[in-house]
Design an enzyme around this catalytic site. Structure first.
Site, PDB file in Angstrom:
ATOM      1  N   GLY A  31      35.628  38.832  33.511  1.00 20.11           N
ATOM      2  CA  GLY A  31      35.962  37.546  32.905  1.00 20.11           C
ATOM      3  C   GLY A  31      37.357  37.546  32.298  1.00 20.11           C
ATOM      4  O   GLY A  31      38.169  38.416  32.612  1.00 20.11           O
ATOM      5  N   HIS A  34      42.450  35.462  35.132  1.00 22.02           N
ATOM      6  CA  HIS A  34      43.878  35.130  35.226  1.00 22.02           C
ATOM      7  C   HIS A  34      44.256  35.050  36.703  1.00 22.02           C
ATOM      8  O   HIS A  34      43.381  35.146  37.580  1.00 22.02           O
ATOM      9  CB  HIS A  34      44.715  36.157  34.464  1.00 22.02           C
ATOM     10  CG  HIS A  34      44.396  37.592  34.810  1.00 22.02           C
ATOM     11  ND1 HIS A  34      44.613  38.127  36.056  1.00 22.02           N
ATOM     12  CD2 HIS A  34      43.835  38.587  34.070  1.00 22.02           C
ATOM     13  CE1 HIS A  34      44.240  39.392  36.069  1.00 22.02           C
ATOM     14  NE2 HIS A  34      43.749  39.695  34.880  1.00 22.02           N
ATOM     15  N   HIS A  37      42.794  37.646  39.145  1.00 21.98           N
ATOM     16  CA  HIS A  37      41.433  37.344  39.614  1.00 21.98           C
ATOM     17  C   HIS A  37      41.469  36.199  40.625  1.00 21.98           C
ATOM     18  O   HIS A  37      40.760  36.226  41.635  1.00 21.98           O
ATOM     19  CB  HIS A  37      40.540  36.929  38.442  1.00 21.98           C
ATOM     20  CG  HIS A  37      40.388  37.968  37.365  1.00 21.98           C
ATOM     21  ND1 HIS A  37      40.960  37.836  36.125  1.00 21.98           N
ATOM     22  CD2 HIS A  37      39.726  39.145  37.350  1.00 21.98           C
ATOM     23  CE1 HIS A  37      40.645  38.885  35.375  1.00 21.98           C
ATOM     24  NE2 HIS A  37      39.902  39.703  36.091  1.00 21.98           N
ATOM     25  N   GLN A  61      30.682  50.462  30.844  1.00 23.93           N
ATOM     26  CA  GLN A  61      31.971  51.026  31.247  1.00 23.93           C
ATOM     27  C   GLN A  61      32.969  51.127  30.092  1.00 23.93           C
ATOM     28  O   GLN A  61      34.134  51.449  30.308  1.00 23.93           O
ATOM     29  CB  GLN A  61      32.565  50.259  32.427  1.00 23.93           C
ATOM     30  CG  GLN A  61      33.017  48.851  32.131  1.00 23.93           C
ATOM     31  CD  GLN A  61      33.404  48.112  33.404  1.00 23.93           C
ATOM     32  OE1 GLN A  61      32.562  47.825  34.254  1.00 23.93           O
ATOM     33  NE2 GLN A  61      34.692  47.826  33.568  1.00 23.93           N
ATOM     34  N   GLN A 153      39.597  52.768  40.564  1.00 23.17           N
ATOM     35  CA  GLN A 153      38.324  52.043  40.689  1.00 23.17           C
ATOM     36  C   GLN A 153      38.068  51.684  42.159  1.00 23.17           C
ATOM     37  O   GLN A 153      36.962  51.866  42.680  1.00 23.17           O
ATOM     38  CB  GLN A 153      38.387  50.777  39.834  1.00 23.17           C
ATOM     39  CG  GLN A 153      37.261  49.806  40.072  1.00 23.17           C
ATOM     40  CD  GLN A 153      37.303  48.650  39.083  1.00 23.17           C
ATOM     41  OE1 GLN A 153      36.937  48.806  37.941  1.00 23.17           O
ATOM     42  NE2 GLN A 153      37.749  47.501  39.530  1.00 23.17           N
ATOM     43  N   SER A 186      43.733  41.202  31.670  1.00 23.66           N
ATOM     44  CA  SER A 186      43.103  40.474  30.559  1.00 23.66           C
ATOM     45  C   SER A 186      43.542  41.086  29.233  1.00 23.66           C
ATOM     46  O   SER A 186      43.545  40.428  28.204  1.00 23.66           O
ATOM     47  CB  SER A 186      41.579  40.552  30.676  1.00 23.66           C
ATOM     48  OG  SER A 186      41.180  40.098  31.948  1.00 23.66           O
TER      49      SER A 186
HETATM   50  P1  AMP Z   1      38.549  43.012  35.672  1.00 23.29           P
HETATM   51  O1  AMP Z   1      38.031  41.688  35.243  1.00 23.29           O
HETATM   52  O2  AMP Z   1      39.737  43.471  34.892  1.00 23.29           O
HETATM   53  O3  AMP Z   1      37.468  44.048  35.804  1.00 23.29           O
HETATM   54  O4  AMP Z   1      39.090  42.789  37.148  1.00 23.29           O
HETATM   55  C1  AMP Z   1      38.277  42.275  38.168  1.00 23.29           C
HETATM   56  C2  AMP Z   1      38.967  42.489  39.485  1.00 23.29           C
HETATM   57  O5  AMP Z   1      40.245  41.853  39.454  1.00 23.29           O
HETATM   58  C3  AMP Z   1      39.211  43.979  39.779  1.00 23.29           C
HETATM   59  O6  AMP Z   1      38.977  44.211  41.161  1.00 23.29           O
HETATM   60  C4  AMP Z   1      40.668  44.137  39.432  1.00 23.29           C
HETATM   61  O7  AMP Z   1      41.306  45.188  40.136  1.00 23.29           O
HETATM   62  C5  AMP Z   1      41.232  42.793  39.838  1.00 23.29           C
HETATM   63  N1  AMP Z   1      42.503  42.533  39.131  1.00 23.29           N
HETATM   64  C6  AMP Z   1      42.733  42.613  37.794  1.00 23.29           C
HETATM   65  N2  AMP Z   1      44.034  42.374  37.529  1.00 23.29           N
HETATM   66  C7  AMP Z   1      44.636  42.147  38.716  1.00 23.29           C
HETATM   67  C8  AMP Z   1      45.979  41.861  39.124  1.00 23.29           C
HETATM   68  N3  AMP Z   1      46.964  41.756  38.248  1.00 23.29           N
HETATM   69  N4  AMP Z   1      46.233  41.677  40.446  1.00 23.29           N
HETATM   70  C9  AMP Z   1      45.236  41.788  41.364  1.00 23.29           C
HETATM   71  N5  AMP Z   1      43.952  42.056  41.050  1.00 23.29           N
HETATM   72  C10 AMP Z   1      43.657  42.244  39.752  1.00 23.29           C
END
Ligand code: AMP
Length: 290
Positions: A31, A34, A37, A61, A153, A186
């Site tokens: 969540g 941005h 996502h 996590q 990841q 985030s």
């Molecule tokens: P998170 O909500 O931070 O767990 O991210 C969810 C997904 O969005 C994960 O697969 C992240 O790698 C991807 N993600 C987060 N930030 C970025 C970014 N700046 N550019 C591309 N993918 C992202």
């Protein structure tokens, strides 16, 4: 767009989608959505599948001293963005639903967690692997989209998906950055104005290594040093690591032969930022004669 909190309801609704012959594309998130996502959701939609986004701040996590309680949450903003991006189903499970009191199963991916963030965030990737495995079982997507920003990841999810025979294609999406290079995250909203300014050194450092590699530098020591010099000049609170690792095994390497991952985790104040780039070795003309 359907907004669903119950696991049972998600299963029922997605069974209907599958019965109608449509494939499911899945974007798991914590969540506070941005543009990073959004790029994953755009990629998922462009394949013509029904897009499912999960929004869940997964307690498993986060370490006991990490930022679980203050992790940004913005359900209304997230749902508005998902709706704008034509998401078919937003899944907002509850902790109680996903983690019944007696739960006792863990998913550990060995080797890939030995370096980079693994030693600094004990238990983190086991928490990620467990939640992604559970979400894959609930959503049963054909495709799932992950960002290269979280390269470790991504490698772990790929390994787990293959090892546990999930019939899911993992699709990697490039890192989305601010115009000054800072990778969207985030957690960027935790940064003070000064820290935000200094944090641009991460990408500047990674780019310096990329330039050196293009110019023929192959020593991991010198490539890492180039990043460290620029990052250190930005006076970070702490550097967890700056490492050159094999793109698949994520084990440290001493020489850049073909491609490798330059990855870092650096603190500014109370905020831990990660970033990475892939380095490609410059063509060595001597190699043609050996
Ligand atoms: P998170 O909500 O931070 O767990 O991210 C969810 C997904 O969005 C994960 O697969 C992240 O790698 C991807 N993600 C987060 N930030 C970025 C970014 N700046 N550019 C591309 N993918 C992202």
């Amino acid at each position: 767009m359907k907004v669903v909190k119950s696991t049972t309801t998600v299963r029922e609704l997605l069974d209907e989608v599958r019965r109608s012959g449509r494939s499911i594309a899945f974007v798991p998130t914590l969540g506070a959505l941005h543009r990073g996502h959004a790029s994953l959701i755009d990629a998922a939609r462009s394949a013509g599948d029904a897009v499912v986004v999960s929004i869940f701040v997964n307690p498993a996590q986060f370490g006991p001293k990490e930022d679980f309680s203050r992790y940004p949450r913005d359900e209304a903003g997230d749902l508005a963005l998902c709706k704008r991006l034509d998401v078919e189903l937003a899944f907002l499970p509850s902790s109680g639903d996903l983690y019944p009191p007696a739960h006792a199963t863990s998913v550990r991916v060995q080797g890939l967690t030995d370096h980079l963030c693994g030693p600094h965030r004990p238990g983190h990737f086991a928490g990620v692997a467990l939640i992604v495995a559970k979400l894959f079982n609930i959503v049963q997507p054909q495709r799932a989209y992950f960002g290269e920003k979280d390269a470790q990841q991504l490698a772990i999810i790929r390994r787990m998906t293959a090892d546990l025979d999930f019939p899911v294609k993992i699709i990697a999406c490039p890192t989305i950055r601010e115009s000054d290079g800072l990778a969207l995250s985030s957690r960027n909203r935790y940064l003070s104005e000064k820290e935000r300014c200094r944090a641009t050194a991460l990408y500047t450092g990674l780019c310096a290594a990329q330039d050196l590699a293009r110019a023929g530098e192959r020593s991991a020591l010198r490539l890492v040093d180039a990043v460290r010099t620029l990052v250190t000049a930005a006076q970070p609170t702490r550097i967890d690591y700056i490492s050159l690792v094999d793109t698949e095994s994520l084990q440290p390497i001493s020489r850049l032969e073909t491609t490798a991952l330059m990855a870092l985790a650096v603190w500014f104040g109370d905020t831990r930022l990660i970033d990475n780039v892939t380095l490609t070795a410059a063509h060595d003309p001597r190699a043609e004669f050996t």
